[in-house]
Design a protein around this motif. Structure first.
Motif, PDB file in Angstrom:
ATOM      1  N   LEU A 249       0.823  -1.229   0.000  1.00 49.65           N
ATOM      2  CA  LEU A 249       0.000   0.000   0.000  1.00 49.65           C
ATOM      3  C   LEU A 249       0.846   1.263   0.000  1.00 49.65           C
ATOM      4  N   GLU A 250       2.111   1.147   0.391  1.00 55.61           N
ATOM      5  CA  GLU A 250       2.983   2.326   0.413  1.00 55.61           C
ATOM      6  C   GLU A 250       4.038   2.298  -0.678  1.00 55.61           C
ATOM      7  N   THR A 251       3.919   1.329  -1.574  1.00 53.82           N
ATOM      8  CA  THR A 251       4.908   1.172  -2.635  1.00 53.82           C
ATOM      9  C   THR A 251       4.631   2.138  -3.782  1.00 53.82           C
ATOM     10  N   SER A 252       5.686   2.766  -4.277  1.00 50.37           N
ATOM     11  CA  SER A 252       5.517   3.703  -5.396  1.00 50.37           C
ATOM     12  C   SER A 252       5.418   2.924  -6.706  1.00 50.37           C
ATOM     13  N   ARG A 253       4.911   3.583  -7.728  1.00 50.92           N
ATOM     14  CA  ARG A 253       4.837   2.960  -9.053  1.00 50.92           C
ATOM     15  C   ARG A 253       6.234   2.551  -9.524  1.00 50.92           C
ATOM     16  N   ASN A 254       7.199   3.451  -9.322  1.00 48.94           N
ATOM     17  CA  ASN A 254       8.573   3.146  -9.742  1.00 48.94           C
ATOM     18  C   ASN A 254       9.155   1.954  -8.995  1.00 48.94           C
ATOM     19  N   GLY A 255       8.889   1.897  -7.696  1.00 48.90           N
ATOM     20  CA  GLY A 255       9.407   0.794  -6.893  1.00 48.90           C
ATOM     21  C   GLY A 255       8.810  -0.532  -7.349  1.00 48.90           C
ATOM     22  N   TYR A 256       7.512  -0.518  -7.592  1.00 46.60           N
ATOM     23  CA  TYR A 256       6.797  -1.721  -8.037  1.00 46.60           C
ATOM     24  C   TYR A 256       7.330  -2.188  -9.389  1.00 46.60           C
ATOM     25  N   LEU A 257       7.443  -1.234 -10.321  1.00 50.54           N
ATOM     26  CA  LEU A 257       7.920  -1.595 -11.660  1.00 50.54           C
ATOM     27  C   LEU A 257       9.379  -2.056 -11.628  1.00 50.54           C
ATOM     28  N   ALA A 258      10.182  -1.459 -10.743  1.00 55.53           N
ATOM     29  CA  ALA A 258      11.587  -1.878 -10.621  1.00 55.53           C
ATOM     30  C   ALA A 258      11.672  -3.319 -10.108  1.00 55.53           C
ATOM     31  N   ALA A 259      10.793  -3.677  -9.164  1.00 58.01           N
ATOM     32  CA  ALA A 259      10.776  -5.054  -8.642  1.00 58.01           C
ATOM     33  C   ALA A 259      10.435  -6.031  -9.765  1.00 58.01           C
ATOM     34  N   LEU A 260       9.418  -5.692 -10.546  1.00 56.75           N
ATOM     35  CA  LEU A 260       9.021  -6.550 -11.675  1.00 56.75           C
ATOM     36  C   LEU A 260      10.123  -6.627 -12.735  1.00 56.75           C
ATOM     37  N   SER A 261      10.778  -5.510 -12.978  1.00 57.98           N
ATOM     38  CA  SER A 261      11.826  -5.478 -13.999  1.00 57.98           C
ATOM     39  C   SER A 261      13.002  -6.362 -13.604  1.00 57.98           C
ATOM     40  N   ALA A 262      13.471  -6.211 -12.363  1.00 57.38           N
ATOM     41  CA  ALA A 262      14.662  -6.946 -11.927  1.00 57.38           C
ATOM     42  C   ALA A 262      14.346  -8.400 -11.595  1.00 57.38           C
ATOM     43  N   SER A 263      13.133  -8.678 -11.137  1.00 54.84           N
ATOM     44  CA  SER A 263      12.852 -10.008 -10.598  1.00 54.84           C
ATOM     45  C   SER A 263      12.007 -10.889 -11.510  1.00 54.84           C
ATOM     46  N   SER A 264      11.257 -10.300 -12.446  1.00 57.04           N
ATOM     47  CA  SER A 264      10.392 -11.094 -13.317  1.00 57.04           C
ATOM     48  C   SER A 264      10.778 -10.936 -14.787  1.00 57.04           C
ATOM     49  N   TYR A 265      10.731  -9.725 -15.305  1.00 57.03           N
ATOM     50  CA  TYR A 265      11.064  -9.571 -16.725  1.00 57.03           C
ATOM     51  C   TYR A 265      12.510 -10.001 -16.991  1.00 57.03           C
ATOM     52  N   SER A 266      13.372  -9.831 -16.007  1.00 57.83           N
ATOM     53  CA  SER A 266      14.765 -10.268 -16.173  1.00 57.83           C
ATOM     54  C   SER A 266      14.823 -11.737 -16.602  1.00 57.83           C
ATOM     55  N   TYR A 267      13.877 -12.535 -16.154  1.00 61.71           N
ATOM     56  CA  TYR A 267      13.864 -13.952 -16.527  1.00 61.71           C
ATOM     57  C   TYR A 267      13.369 -14.145 -17.963  1.00 61.71           C
ATOM     58  N   VAL A 268      12.313 -13.416 -18.303  1.00 60.11           N
ATOM     59  CA  VAL A 268      11.813 -13.474 -19.689  1.00 60.11           C
ATOM     60  C   VAL A 268      12.949 -13.096 -20.635  1.00 60.11           C
ATOM     61  N   SER A 269      13.642 -12.017 -20.291  1.00 58.45           N
ATOM     62  CA  SER A 269      14.712 -11.512 -21.142  1.00 58.45           C
ATOM     63  C   SER A 269      15.873 -12.501 -21.233  1.00 58.45           C
ATOM     64  N   LEU A 270      16.272 -13.060 -20.076  1.00 57.79           N
ATOM     65  CA  LEU A 270      17.376 -14.033 -20.080  1.00 57.79           C
ATOM     66  C   LEU A 270      17.048 -15.220 -20.971  1.00 57.79           C
ATOM     67  N   LEU A 271      15.855 -15.771 -20.777  1.00 54.40           N
ATOM     68  CA  LEU A 271      15.484 -16.963 -21.543  1.00 54.40           C
ATOM     69  C   LEU A 271      15.408 -16.633 -23.033  1.00 54.40           C
ATOM     70  N   LYS A 272      14.800 -15.484 -23.323  1.00 58.06           N
ATOM     71  CA  LYS A 272      14.687 -15.060 -24.715  1.00 58.06           C
ATOM     72  C   LYS A 272      16.052 -14.963 -25.396  1.00 58.06           C
ATOM     73  N   HIS A 273      17.031 -14.387 -24.690  1.00 57.69           N
ATOM     74  CA  HIS A 273      18.340 -14.194 -25.308  1.00 57.69           C
ATOM     75  C   HIS A 273      19.220 -15.448 -25.261  1.00 57.69           C
ATOM     76  N   PHE A 274      18.979 -16.322 -24.289  1.00 57.24           N
ATOM     77  CA  PHE A 274      19.817 -17.527 -24.198  1.00 57.24           C
ATOM     78  C   PHE A 274      19.226 -18.712 -24.958  1.00 57.24           C
ATOM     79  N   ILE A 275      17.943 -18.694 -25.242  1.00 58.04           N
ATOM     80  CA  ILE A 275      17.320 -19.833 -25.944  1.00 58.04           C
ATOM     81  C   ILE A 275      18.042 -20.182 -27.247  1.00 58.04           C
ATOM     82  N   PRO A 276      18.461 -19.202 -28.045  1.00 57.84           N
ATOM     83  CA  PRO A 276      19.159 -19.571 -29.283  1.00 57.84           C
ATOM     84  C   PRO A 276      20.465 -20.335 -29.038  1.00 57.84           C
TER      85      PRO A 276
END
Ligand code: NAI
Length: 286
Positions: A132-159
């Motif tokens: 409830l006290e988390t900023s938009r930037n903080g929330y998006l940073a958590a998703l970027s570093a902890s979730s999308y980072s995996y999508v990106s890693l797999l996408k780039h390493f799959i080849p």
């Protein structure tokens, strides 16, 4: 022939990434790691000076060898995405090719292919704040570093991944149950990571015959967990309430990772496997 693993998120000998590296090495895999750029120097220095030698010992008495350490910052996909102030920051300017795309390219150049990809990293700048006290930037940073980072890693390493290969990430039960203290959007990030595990299992399975799984691990006193602040409480809670009343060792997660990466798990994909002394199965604390 031996398998080759790339493990993203190793910067000391206390975390799950290190334990996974050891279990894979014990099973005969060649180990490459991706280390967060700001932590690279101290990790390499400590390794070189023998600070981790005790924790490098494998069950057969030999020492785990890390064939190569790559600098990595998984919040940046390609060089063009890196802001000027980061590029010129002295913790970053000493290294190069640490965006996800460049890192995958370097591994490809050096080794051609890998068989196992492990994502053992997370970051949430506002983790100590309630949602409830988390900023938009903080929330998006958590998703970027902890979730999308995996999508990106797999996408780039799959080849680079050989068909029949295996990919793995680490998650936490705060994605599905209320764990007060795991804030800043980190619970949301883990929920995204687990959902993505299923969708990525489908896409990578159909297209490349790659398996994608996650380990939902119990509490461990890692560097990242100590930064959250409530890790001792979580370990005590588990000791008091889990079906197996023992402290969880990082090796138990490492061994599960080795199993999931092996042909013994050839039909397991899209799964979230609990390695938590059974705590997830409890409905009440007792
Ligand atoms: P850790 O501190 O050993 O590992 C986290 C790593 O992420 C560190 O090496 C850090 O340098 C790296 N990192 C942070 N931001 C990065 C970025 N932008 N790019 C590249 N690397 C970055 O701690 P731990 O706890 O072993 O964490 C590994 C995984 O296990 C994480 O996904 C964590 O959420 C998960 N996990 C941890 C639990 C625990 O109690 N320690 C419980 C359940 C899951």
């Amino acid at each position: 022939k031996g398998k080759r693993a790339f493990i993203a998120g190793v910067a000391d000998d206390n975390g799950y990434g290190w334990a996974i590296a050891k279990s894979l090495a014990a099973a005969g895999a060649e180990i490459l790691v991706g280390t967060w750029v700001p932590a690279l120097n101290i990790f390499e220095t400590s390794l070189r000076r023998g600070k981790f030698d005790e924790s490098r010992v494998l069950p057969d008495g030999s020492l785990m060898e890390i064939t190569k350490i790559y600098p990595l910052d998984a919040i940046y996909d390609k060089l063009e995405d890196v802001p000027e102030d980061v590029k010129s920051n002295k913790r970053y300017s000493g290294s190069s090719k640490w965006t996800v795309q460049e890192c995958a390219e370097s591994v490809k150049q050096d080794f051609g292919s890998i068989d196992i990809l492990v994502h053992s990293l997370a970051n949430g700048p506002e983790v100590s704040k309630p949602l409830l006290e988390t900023s938009r930037n903080g929330y998006l940073a958590a998703l970027s570093a902890s979730s999308y980072s995996y999508v990106s890693l797999l996408k780039h390493f799959i080849p680079l991944m050989n068909p029949g290969g295996s990919s793995l990430s680490l998650t936490y039960i705060a994605s599905e149950r209320i764990i007060p203290g795991y804030g800043g959007g980190m619970s949301s990030a883990k929920a995204a990571l687990e959902s993505d595990t299923r969708v990525l299992a489908f896409e990578a399975g159909r297209k490349h015959r790659i398996r994608v799984n996650a380990i939902s691990a119990g509490p461990l006193r890692s560097r990242a967990a100590k930064a959250i602040g409530f890790i001792d409480t979580m370990i005590e809670y588990s000791l008091a309430n889990a079906p197996l009343q023992k402290e969880l060792s990082a090796d138990e997660v490492g061994n599960t990772a080795a199993f999931l990466a092996s042909p013994l798990a050839s039909a397991i994909t899209g799964a979230v496997i609990y390695v938590d002394n059974g705590l997830n199965a409890m409905g009440v604390g007792v």
